[in-house]
Design a protein around this motif. Structure first.
Motif, PDB file in Angstrom:
ATOM      1  N   ALA A 101       9.198  51.064  29.313  1.00  0.00           N
ATOM      2  CA  ALA A 101       9.625  51.766  28.103  1.00  0.00           C
ATOM      3  C   ALA A 101      10.704  52.771  28.498  1.00  0.00           C
ATOM      4  O   ALA A 101      10.871  53.096  29.682  1.00  0.00           O
ATOM      5  CB  ALA A 101       8.454  52.456  27.415  1.00  0.00           C
ATOM      6  N   TRP A 102      11.413  53.254  27.497  1.00  0.00           N
ATOM      7  CA  TRP A 102      12.541  54.172  27.755  1.00  0.00           C
ATOM      8  C   TRP A 102      12.624  55.172  26.625  1.00  0.00           C
ATOM      9  O   TRP A 102      12.459  54.825  25.447  1.00  0.00           O
ATOM     10  CB  TRP A 102      13.840  53.372  27.876  1.00  0.00           C
ATOM     11  N   GLN A 103      12.863  56.435  26.964  1.00  0.00           N
ATOM     12  CA  GLN A 103      13.004  57.493  25.965  1.00  0.00           C
ATOM     13  C   GLN A 103      14.470  57.844  25.787  1.00  0.00           C
ATOM     14  O   GLN A 103      15.186  58.083  26.769  1.00  0.00           O
ATOM     15  CB  GLN A 103      12.219  58.735  26.390  1.00  0.00           C
ATOM     16  N   ASP A 104      14.918  57.877  24.530  1.00  0.00           N
ATOM     17  CA  ASP A 104      16.296  58.266  24.265  1.00  0.00           C
ATOM     18  C   ASP A 104      16.412  59.793  24.229  1.00  0.00           C
ATOM     19  O   ASP A 104      15.445  60.518  24.496  1.00  0.00           O
ATOM     20  CB  ASP A 104      16.788  57.639  22.967  1.00  0.00           C
ATOM     21  N   LYS A 105      17.599  60.282  23.908  1.00  0.00           N
ATOM     22  CA  LYS A 105      17.837  61.723  23.933  1.00  0.00           C
ATOM     23  C   LYS A 105      17.012  62.460  22.891  1.00  0.00           C
ATOM     24  O   LYS A 105      16.759  63.659  23.033  1.00  0.00           O
ATOM     25  CB  LYS A 105      19.331  61.994  23.713  1.00  0.00           C
ATOM     26  N   LYS A 106      16.598  61.764  21.838  1.00  0.00           N
ATOM     27  CA  LYS A 106      15.788  62.381  20.797  1.00  0.00           C
ATOM     28  C   LYS A 106      14.301  62.388  21.140  1.00  0.00           C
ATOM     29  O   LYS A 106      13.492  62.891  20.361  1.00  0.00           O
ATOM     30  CB  LYS A 106      16.006  61.652  19.476  1.00  0.00           C
ATOM     31  N   GLY A 107      13.948  61.779  22.275  1.00  0.00           N
ATOM     32  CA  GLY A 107      12.548  61.724  22.657  1.00  0.00           C
ATOM     33  C   GLY A 107      11.798  60.535  22.101  1.00  0.00           C
ATOM     34  O   GLY A 107      10.586  60.426  22.281  1.00  0.00           O
ATOM     35  N   ILE A 144      17.178  51.964  35.373  1.00  0.00           N
ATOM     36  CA  ILE A 144      16.675  52.628  34.169  1.00  0.00           C
ATOM     37  C   ILE A 144      15.523  53.536  34.575  1.00  0.00           C
ATOM     38  O   ILE A 144      14.546  53.081  35.175  1.00  0.00           O
ATOM     39  CB  ILE A 144      16.187  51.602  33.134  1.00  0.00           C
ATOM     40  N   TYR A 145      15.642  54.816  34.260  1.00  0.00           N
ATOM     41  CA  TYR A 145      14.530  55.739  34.484  1.00  0.00           C
ATOM     42  C   TYR A 145      13.704  55.761  33.210  1.00  0.00           C
ATOM     43  O   TYR A 145      14.142  56.281  32.183  1.00  0.00           O
ATOM     44  CB  TYR A 145      15.021  57.139  34.838  1.00  0.00           C
ATOM     45  N   GLY A 146      12.527  55.150  33.258  1.00  0.00           N
ATOM     46  CA  GLY A 146      11.768  54.932  32.037  1.00  0.00           C
ATOM     47  C   GLY A 146      10.393  55.558  32.061  1.00  0.00           C
ATOM     48  O   GLY A 146      10.047  56.365  32.929  1.00  0.00           O
ATOM     49  N   LYS A 147       9.604  55.183  31.070  1.00  0.00           N
ATOM     50  CA  LYS A 147       8.233  55.644  30.909  1.00  0.00           C
ATOM     51  C   LYS A 147       7.299  54.443  30.890  1.00  0.00           C
ATOM     52  O   LYS A 147       7.690  53.320  30.575  1.00  0.00           O
ATOM     53  CB  LYS A 147       8.074  56.430  29.603  1.00  0.00           C
ATOM     54  N   GLN A 148       6.045  54.687  31.219  1.00  0.00           N
ATOM     55  CA  GLN A 148       5.047  53.628  31.178  1.00  0.00           C
ATOM     56  C   GLN A 148       4.570  53.445  29.736  1.00  0.00           C
ATOM     57  O   GLN A 148       4.146  54.407  29.102  1.00  0.00           O
ATOM     58  CB  GLN A 148       3.847  53.991  32.060  1.00  0.00           C
TER      59      GLN A 148
END
Length: 626
Positions: free
Chosen positions: A159-165, A594-598
Motif C-alpha cells: 500500500a502507499w500513502q499520498d501527500k494527503k495521508g 516505493i516507500y509504502g505501508k503494509q
C-alpha cells in the motif's frame, strides 16, 4: 524515522539550468508584452474606454490594440500616443533590467548537479501508475461479492500513502512474478496473502502451513469467486481430498519412463541437494524400475498403483527380494514382452553382490517410509482431482496444501513431488498462431508459495520462472530473508535465479543485516548537497570579518542498511495481534523504489466481509474420467 525529507535526485543533470533559462525567458517576454499592454490600457483610460484607473477593470483590450489605434488616430492625438508609449517603454525597460540582474545572479550562483553521484529517489504517484500498481479506476471492487473478470484479478504487493495521508492499495495483475521478503510474524499473511486470495478469482495453489488461509479465504473463493476449493492435507484423518502421484504418470508413447525418472529423483532427493553419492543414484535407478513394474502390473490387473504399494512390493515379508527381481525380469509388460527399463533394473540388482544389493534396497525403502503412515497412505491411495484440472477444468480450482508445523518436515517430499508435477504438467506445451502464443488454458494459475525455500531446492521452479508466465502461471513467492533464499544447504545458493525472474520485489522490515544491505542496494544511490560555512575574524569580536558558504555534492544511499533495519514495524497489542500497519518497500524493475505501508485486510470493510464467509466443512472433489 521519516523519509519525507529525504533528498531526491533527478536523472537529467542539466535540469535546474534549463528551468532557470526558461524562467528568464518568460520574464523577458512578460515585461515586453506588459509594456505594450500598459500603453494600450493607458490610452484607453485617457479616452474613457473604461472606468478610471484604480477601479475594477471591466474592459481589458488586447495588447496590440495600441498599434491599431495609432494607425488611425496618431495624427490627431500625437501627445497622448507618445505618453502612452513612453509609459510602456519605461515599464519594459525596468522589467528587462530586473531580468538582466536575475540572469547575472543565476549565472554567478553555485550550479549543483543533483544527479552527479546517483539519481535514486522515492517513487511518486506518476511512477506508481506507470509501474501499473495503481489502476486507472479509483476502486476495482465493482460489487462486494461479484465474480470478477480477468482484468480484475489482482495480487496485492503493498500500500502507499499520498501527500494527503490517503492509503492506496498497490495491486498487480500482469504476468510477472512477485518475490516477498517477510520475517516471521511481520504481517505478511494479513497484509498480502489474505487480500490476494480474497480478490484473485482465477485458479490458485496455496501452501497453507496452519490451515489459516483455508479458514479465512476458502468460503469466499467457493461461494462468490466460483472456485472448486480442494484441501489436500496428507496427514489428516478426515476432510482431506486424496491425490495419487502415480495417476499423473503418462502411460503412453514412451512418456512413462521420463515421468517416473523425475518422480524417483524427487523421492530420493527430499532436500533438493542433488544425487551426490552412490547409494542415492542406485536407489533412484531401482525405484524407476519398481514403480514402472507396479504401474504396468496394476494396469493389467485393473488395480490402482500407488506409492504405498511400491513400498509393499519392496518390503513384502512373505517373499525374498530375489523373487521380485525375477518377476520384473520375466513379466510381460508391453504386448507380451518385458519392458527394457524394468528388465535392466532387475538384471542390475541380480548382478550386484548380496551386500551391495541389500544396501541399495534398504536405501530405496528408507525413502518410502513416509507412505507407511496409514493416514498418508489413505490420502495418496486415489485421486479426487488431477493436476491438469487446475487450469483446464470448467471452473477455476483452488488447491490448498495444508501441512501443520509438526508434520512439515516429514511431508516435505510429498509436497515437493506435487509442486514439481504442477510446473512440469501445466507448462508442457505452448501453441502459436500468427507468430503469437495462444492461451490453451481456461484459467490463469497463481502459485502462492509461503516460505517456499523450506521445500528445499526445487530446480524446476527456479528454471521455469523464466517461461511459465507464458503458460498463464504467475508465482507469488515468500521467504523470510535473503539468507534463506541464498543458503547453499537448504536454498538456491548465491547464484540463484529466483530474484532475476521476479519483476516485483517487496519487503517488510528485515531482521538480518544481509537482507537490509540487499534492500539498500536495490534502492540505489542518491546525490545530496552539503553546505560548509567558514568564518574568519576575532573570536571575541562582535562580527566576523568574512563568512564563506560552500555547497558540495556528495553521495549516500537513499536507504542505508541501518535505516532499513529501523523501518517502522506493525504495532501489536498485548496478545501479539497487529493493530496498526508498519512500513514496507516495493521494488518494480525499471522504476524508483516505493516507500509504502503494509495493508491490513481486517481494516477494510470489503475484505472483512469476504473473510467472514465460512469455509466449507469438506474439500471439493473433481470426478475423474475412467
Amino acid at each position: 524515522m521519516s523519509f519525507t525529507n529525504q533528498p531526491t535526485g533527478r536523472p537529467q543533470t542539466g535540469h535546474d539550468d534549463q528551468k532557470k533559462r526558461r524562467l528568464i525567458q518568460c520574464m523577458a517576454v512578460f515585461f515586453l508584452l506588459g509594456g505594450v499592454q500598459i500603453a494600450t490600457q493607458y490610452f484607453a483610460y485617457r479616452f474613457q474606454y473604461q472606468p478610471q484607473l484604480g477601479a475594477h477593470f471591466n474592459q481589458l483590450y488586447p495588447p496590440w490594440s495600441i498599434i491599431e489605434w495609432g494607425s488611425k488616430w496618431y495624427a490627431q492625438y500625437p501627445g497622448i500616443f507618445d505618453t502612452s508609449m513612453n509609459i510602456g517603454m519605461v515599464f519594459s525597460a525596468i522589467g528587462l533590467i530586473v531580468t538582466l540582474v536575475v540572469k547575472m545572479v543565476a549565472d554567478n550562483s553555485v550550479r549543483l548537479n543533483s544527479g552527479l553521484h546517483g539519481s535514486a529517489r522515492w517513487a511518486n504517484v506518476k511512477d506508481i501508475r506507470a509501474a501499473r500498481l495503481l489502476p486507472v479506476k479509483p476502486s476495482f471492487f465493482k460489487n462486494r461479492f461479484a465474480r470478477q473478470s480477468l482484468k480484475d484479478d489482482y495480487v496485492y504487493v503493498g500500500a502507499w500513502q499520498d501527500k494527503k495521508g490517503t492509503t492506496h492499495y498497490l495491486k498487480h495483475n500482469g504476468a510477472e512474478h512477485v518475490l516477498c521478503y517477510a520475517p516471521t510474524r511481520s504481517g505478511k499473511g494479513v497484509g498480502l496473502v489474505i487480500p490476494t486470495l480474497l480478490s484473485w478469482g482465477q485458479s490458485a495453489v496455496i501452501t497453507d502451513l496452519k490451515g489459516e488461509l483455508w479458514s479465512v479465504t476458502a468460503g469466499w473463493r467457493k461461494q462468490y469467486a466460483g472456485n472448486k476449493v480442494i484441501r489436500f492435507e496428507p496427514a489428516s484423518s478426515t476432510g482431506s481430498a486424496c491425490w495419487n502421484p502415480l495417476d499423473e504418470i503418462r502411460m503412453h508413447d514412451g512418456l512413462e519412463v521420463g515421468d517416473v525418472q523425475n518422480l524417483a529423483t524427487l523421492i530420493v532427493d527430499p532436500d533438493g541437494k542433488g544425487l551426490n553419492d552412490h547409494w542415492q543414484k542406485t536407489s533412484q535407478s531401482l525405484l524407476v524400475g519398481v514403480i514402472l513394474h507396479v504401474l504396468y502390473r496394476s494396469k493389467h490387473e485393473g488395480t490402482v498403483a500407488t506409492l504405498p504399494l511400491v513400498d509393499a512390493r519392496l518390503s513384502d515379508p512373505e517373499r525374498d527380494a530375489a523373487e521380485l527381481w525375477m518377476e520384473m525380469a520375466t513379466y510381460e509388460h508391453i504386448d507380451g514382452a518385458n519392458h527394457p527399463v524394468i528388465g535392466s533394473t532387475a538384471r542390475d540388482m541380480m548382478d550386484r553382490p548380496p551386500e551391495e544389493g541389500g544396501s541399495v534396497l534398504s536405501t530405496a525403502k528408507s525413502y518410502l517410509s513416509l507412505y507407511r503412515d496409514p493416514l498418508v497412505a489413505k490420502n495418496v491411495s486415489r485421486s479426487d482431482f488431477a493436476i491438469r484440472d487446475l487450469m483446464h477444468y470448467a471452473q477455476p480450482v483452488s488447491l490448498y496444501i495444508v501441512t501443520h508445523p509438526n508434520d512439515k518436515t516429514r511431508l516435505r517430499p510429498l509436497v515437493r513431488i506435487m509442486a514439481n508435477m504442477i510446473v512440469r504438467i501445466l507448462a508442457d506445451k505452448l501453441e502459436f498462431k500468427d507468430g503469437q502464443p495462444v492461451a490453451h488454458y481456461k484459467h490463469r494459475l497463481l502459485l502462492m508459495l509461503d516460505e517456499f525455500p523450506s521445500l528445499g531446492r526445487l530446480e524446476i521452479l527456479q528454471e521455469s520462472l523464466a517461461f511459465i508466465a507464458g503458460y498463464g502461471i504467475k508465482a507469488y513467492l515468500i521467504c523470510q530473508d535473503i539468507n534463506q533464499l541464498k543458503s547453499r544447504e537448504t536454498g538456491y545458493g548465491h547464484d540463484e535465479a529466483i530474484t532475476s525472474n521476479c519483476h516485483i520485489q517487496n519487503a517488510f522490515p528485515p531482521n538480518r543485516i544481509e537482507t537490509a544491505e540487499h534492500l539498500s542496494k536495490l534502492t540505489g544511490q542518491t546525490t545530496i548537497f552539503k553546505e560548509q560555512i567558514t568564518t574568519s575574524g576575532k573570536r571575541v569580536g562582535m562580527m566576523h570579518g568574512n563568512v564563506t558558504r560552500t555547497m558540495q555534492e556528495t553521495q549516500r544511499a537513499l536507504l542505508t542498511p541501518d535505516e532499513c533495519l529501523r523501518m517502522a514495524g506493525p504495532k501489536k497489542d498485548d496478545d501479539g495481534l497487529i493493530t496498526e500497519p508498519g512500513d514496507m518497500i516495493i521494488y518494480v524493475a525499471g522504476y524508483p523504489a516505493i516507500y509504502g505501508k503494509q495493508p491490513l485486510y481486517f481494516k477494510d470493510d470489503v475484505f472483512s466481509a469476504r473473510a467472514a464467509v465460512p469455509a466449507p466443512a469438506f474439500s471439493d472433489k473433481i470426478a475423474r474420467a475412467a
